[in-house]
Design a protein around this motif. Structure first.
Motif, PDB file in Angstrom:
ATOM      1  N   LYS A  98      29.213 -48.044 -10.019  1.00 56.66           N
ATOM      2  CA  LYS A  98      29.657 -47.357  -8.804  1.00 56.66           C
ATOM      3  C   LYS A  98      30.317 -48.342  -7.846  1.00 56.66           C
ATOM      4  O   LYS A  98      29.853 -49.468  -7.684  1.00 56.66           O
ATOM      5  CB  LYS A  98      28.464 -46.717  -8.097  1.00 56.66           C
ATOM      6  N   PRO A 100      31.207 -48.041  -4.058  1.00 59.25           N
ATOM      7  CA  PRO A 100      31.164 -47.234  -2.835  1.00 59.25           C
ATOM      8  C   PRO A 100      32.150 -47.670  -1.752  1.00 59.25           C
ATOM      9  O   PRO A 100      32.419 -46.905  -0.828  1.00 59.25           O
ATOM     10  CB  PRO A 100      29.726 -47.397  -2.349  1.00 59.25           C
ATOM     11  N   GLU A 101      32.694 -48.875  -1.877  1.00 59.36           N
ATOM     12  CA  GLU A 101      33.590 -49.396  -0.846  1.00 59.36           C
ATOM     13  C   GLU A 101      35.041 -49.453  -1.327  1.00 59.36           C
ATOM     14  O   GLU A 101      35.844 -50.238  -0.809  1.00 59.36           O
ATOM     15  CB  GLU A 101      33.123 -50.785  -0.416  1.00 59.36           C
ATOM     16  N   LYS A 105      41.787 -43.902   1.249  1.00 56.36           N
ATOM     17  CA  LYS A 105      41.777 -43.112   2.486  1.00 56.36           C
ATOM     18  C   LYS A 105      41.182 -41.753   2.161  1.00 56.36           C
ATOM     19  O   LYS A 105      41.901 -40.773   1.951  1.00 56.36           O
ATOM     20  CB  LYS A 105      43.176 -42.995   3.064  1.00 56.36           C
ATOM     21  N   ALA A 106      39.857 -41.728   2.083  1.00 54.43           N
ATOM     22  CA  ALA A 106      39.141 -40.496   1.751  1.00 54.43           C
ATOM     23  C   ALA A 106      37.684 -40.675   2.161  1.00 54.43           C
ATOM     24  O   ALA A 106      37.190 -41.801   2.285  1.00 54.43           O
ATOM     25  CB  ALA A 106      39.237 -40.204   0.255  1.00 54.43           C
ATOM     26  N   ASP A 107      37.014 -39.568   2.354  1.00 55.63           N
ATOM     27  CA  ASP A 107      35.585 -39.579   2.666  1.00 55.63           C
ATOM     28  C   ASP A 107      34.837 -39.324   1.355  1.00 55.63           C
ATOM     29  O   ASP A 107      34.924 -38.237   0.787  1.00 55.63           O
ATOM     30  CB  ASP A 107      35.282 -38.494   3.707  1.00 55.63           C
ATOM     31  N   PHE A 108      34.142 -40.345   0.843  1.00 55.39           N
ATOM     32  CA  PHE A 108      33.454 -40.219  -0.439  1.00 55.39           C
ATOM     33  C   PHE A 108      32.202 -41.084  -0.430  1.00 55.39           C
ATOM     34  O   PHE A 108      32.085 -42.028   0.347  1.00 55.39           O
ATOM     35  CB  PHE A 108      34.383 -40.630  -1.593  1.00 55.39           C
ATOM     36  N   GLY A 109      31.274 -40.754  -1.307  1.00 52.94           N
ATOM     37  CA  GLY A 109      30.068 -41.559  -1.458  1.00 52.94           C
ATOM     38  C   GLY A 109      30.314 -42.790  -2.316  1.00 52.94           C
ATOM     39  O   GLY A 109      29.942 -43.893  -1.954  1.00 52.94           O
ATOM     40  N   TRP A 110      30.925 -42.579  -3.451  1.00 50.61           N
ATOM     41  CA  TRP A 110      31.305 -43.668  -4.344  1.00 50.61           C
ATOM     42  C   TRP A 110      32.233 -43.138  -5.419  1.00 50.61           C
ATOM     43  O   TRP A 110      32.265 -41.944  -5.683  1.00 50.61           O
ATOM     44  CB  TRP A 110      30.097 -44.368  -4.963  1.00 50.61           C
ATOM     45  N   VAL A 111      32.972 -44.035  -6.012  1.00 53.43           N
ATOM     46  CA  VAL A 111      33.748 -43.759  -7.218  1.00 53.43           C
ATOM     47  C   VAL A 111      33.200 -44.660  -8.302  1.00 53.43           C
ATOM     48  O   VAL A 111      32.535 -45.664  -8.012  1.00 53.43           O
ATOM     49  CB  VAL A 111      35.267 -43.979  -7.019  1.00 53.43           C
TER      50      VAL A 111
END
Length: 119
Positions: A98, A100-101, A105-111
């Protein structure tokens, strides 16, 4: 099927396609499932009869932080390869990596990515 679980292992490293990611670094989180027969350890209560998650964490830290990779896919693969190479009792490993940072430019928990590798 028996599994040893490692959850939310936090490592700081320098992976990403952007120059600032390789320069400044960021936190990454691992979830790791180790498929291993732990029956003997269940009866013996001896760490030598299982796969030490402490040793696996050291392996993951060593290989994940040794190089700078553009892709999470590559970083996940080298991690899975190292676990399978160094721990012959592990017959399958599932890794979720994961980020997370991630600089988006989006609001997300993690990719992240998830891979499964086996012998």
């Amino acid at each position: 099927m028996d599994k040893i679980l490692i959850r939310d292992l936090k490592l700081f490293a320098y992976h990403g396609v952007n120059e600032e990611e390789k320069r400044d670094g960021q936190n990454f989180y691992f979830d790791i499932d180790l498929y291993v027969n732990i029956t003997k350890a269940c009866y013996s209560d001896n760490v030598d009869d299982t796969v030490s998650y402490a040793k696996v964490v050291k392996t993951v830290r060593r290989v994940f932080c040794a190089e700078k990779y553009d892709l999470l896919e590559k970083a996940s693969q080298i991690t899975a390869d190292a676990i399978l190479a160094e721990y012959p009792d592990v017959f399958r490993v599932d890794i979720t990596l994961k980020k997370p940072e991630a600089p988006m430019k989006a609001d997300f928990g993690w990719v992240g990515v998830s891979i499964s590798r086996e012998r």
